[in-house]
Motif scaffolding. Structure first.
Motif: not given
Length: 446
Positions: A11-13, A58-69, A71-73, A313-319
């Motif tokens: 479940v990607l956030l 574990s704060v996440q502030c993002y824009v959800p997307t239907a595209q699985v890849n 994950i870090f918008l 990599d994920a450019n410094g992010q995490r999931v």
């Protein structure tokens, strides 16, 4: 950049900001017994990504997307806001506090604008957080909160603030709403100077076409901000156009002397803690007997001076994720993670674990201690199960300067990084800065 975790359902956030861990001042004392650092003592609202209470993680502030890849918008949306910004975070403990949130409209400089709430909102500016769920079968109990940010009527900078019943802030997050009144184009540039610098830094040129809108004195009144990997700590401000083409109504920003250059750095380090039953990539040892579970990472060394190593990599992010049970929002547990960085001699300043896991800030709970006998830096942090990117940064000698990530990580022109351009303008008679264009570029995209 598109980043994919293979082989396991996730479940990607999306993520933009994460302060994690209880401060560690003595590595021999369990995390749960440590006293909060001074970082959390200040409850005055700051107009930045910030954590004011040590129970918030574990704060996440993002824009959800239907595209699985994707994950870090980051929390950046057009004024239409078909997909609004989402905020998620955990509050550690066995009781769910009553929380509310509000929006603060800010100017370019991230100071509160002169607008009143009704000028940018169609509803009362207080949102009760009613969507929360307790953690399931975790050693460290917590409540997971989710908020979908209401739509706004104006573009610009917004600060999202979560408060407790007493009105004290628990966390704040920056978010952006843009409208494409002008056309911004962002592209790689060419650096002058020696070969060493050319192969270490990344140059971005851009232009702004305002032919479709009347701007008053655009060369002076249009303001731009250029960021690397959606970070605010090393963003470029106060950039002025190098060419003004009045006939075509175009502003050009083409630099050759490093005014607009970023160190490319290296691809981020990583470890996989999606399972606390078996060690993942980067994990040397798991100790599951205690509470919380202890995770020791593989010892690492400096990468400065080494050849560029290409990997995704994920450019410094995490999931966040629990590999066994899925749904990292409330199934993922917390673990005390030990970092080990080998260094023959100490750096010139304090050394920190750095990245989205630290809100791109030098936080006390991510500060490492140098052991001269082992010739290594070590430190601990309380982190939620998941996949993490990070690097090691040295604190600067003076305030207002970005941390030194080159000291341990090196820097390469070939490194993949994401850049985005923010274009602001304050029309005559309007009492705030509007975000009139937004553009992003994935440099060296794989």
């Amino acid at each position: 950049m598109r980043f994919r975790l293979l082989s396991y359902p996730l479940v990607l956030l999306a993520a933009a900001c994460v302060p994690l861990g209880t401060p560690i001042t003595n590595p021999n004392v369990p995390v749960s017994q440590q006293k909060p650092a001074e970082y959390y003592a200040e409850r005055t609202l700051r107009y930045q990504d910030y954590i004011y209470d040590p129970s918030v993680h574990s704060v996440q502030c993002y824009v959800p997307t239907a595209q699985v890849n994707d994950i870090f918008l980051p929390p950046i949306v057009p004024l239409t806001q078909e997909q609004p910004v989402t905020l998620e975070f955990d509050v550690l403990g066995e009781q769910a506090p009553r929380l509310t949130a509000k929006l603060v409209h800010c100017d370019l400089s991230w100071t509160p604008s002169q607008l009143i709430d009704t000028q940018f909102l169609d509803q009362i500016n207080e949102f009760t957080l009613t969507n929360y769920q307790t953690s399931v079968n975790t050693k460290v109990p917590y409540y997971h909160y989710t908020l979908q940010v209401p739509r706004v009527k104006l573009s610009g900078n917004y600060l999202l603030v979560v408060q407790n019943q007493a009105g004290a802030p628990l966390l704040s997050r920056r978010m952006l709403v843009y409208e494409n009144q002008v056309i911004a184009q962002l592209q790689p540039g060419i650096l002058a100077g020696g070969l060493d610098a050319r192969y270490a830094y990344q140059q971005l040129n851009f232009s702004i076409n305002y032919s479709a809108v009347d701007l008053v004195n655009p060369a002076a009144e249009v303001k731009v901000v250029l960021r690397q990997n959606y970070r605010w700590d090393n963003a470029h401000y106060n950039l002025t156009p190098t060419f003004v083409r009045d006939a075509e109504r175009v502003l050009q920003y083409q630099y050759i002397n490093y005014e607009n250059a970023f160190p490319g750095l290296s691809e981020y380090r990583y470890f996989d803690m999606r399972s606390l039953q078996a060690g993942g990539l980067g994990v040397a040892r798991l100790l599951r007997q205690g509470t919380p579970t202890q995770v020791e990472l593989v010892p690492e060394a400096t990468r400065n001076g080494l050849a560029y190593n290409q990997y995704v990599d994920a450019n410094g992010q995490r999931v966040f994720q629990n590999r066994e049970y899925g749904n990292g929002a409330y199934n993922a547990d917390y673990a005390e993670v030990t970092f080990n960085l080998q260094a023959p001699r100490p750096a010139l300043g304090p050394v920190y674990v750095f990245g989205a896991l630290s809100d791109w800030q030098l936080k006390d709970e991510f500060r490492l201690t140098y052991d001269s006998v082992r010739a290594a830096y070590t430190g601990h942090a309380l982190l939620k199960q998941g996949y993490y990117n990070y690097d090691y940064a040295v604190a600067p000698a003076r305030a207002g300067v970005a941390p030194d990530e080159i000291f341990f990580e090196g820097t390469h022109q070939e490194t993949e990084n994401q850049y985005d351009l923010l274009v602001y303008y304050r029309p005559p008679g309007v009492r705030t800065d509007l975000l009139i264009a937004y553009q992003r570029l994935d440099l060296n995209q794989r």
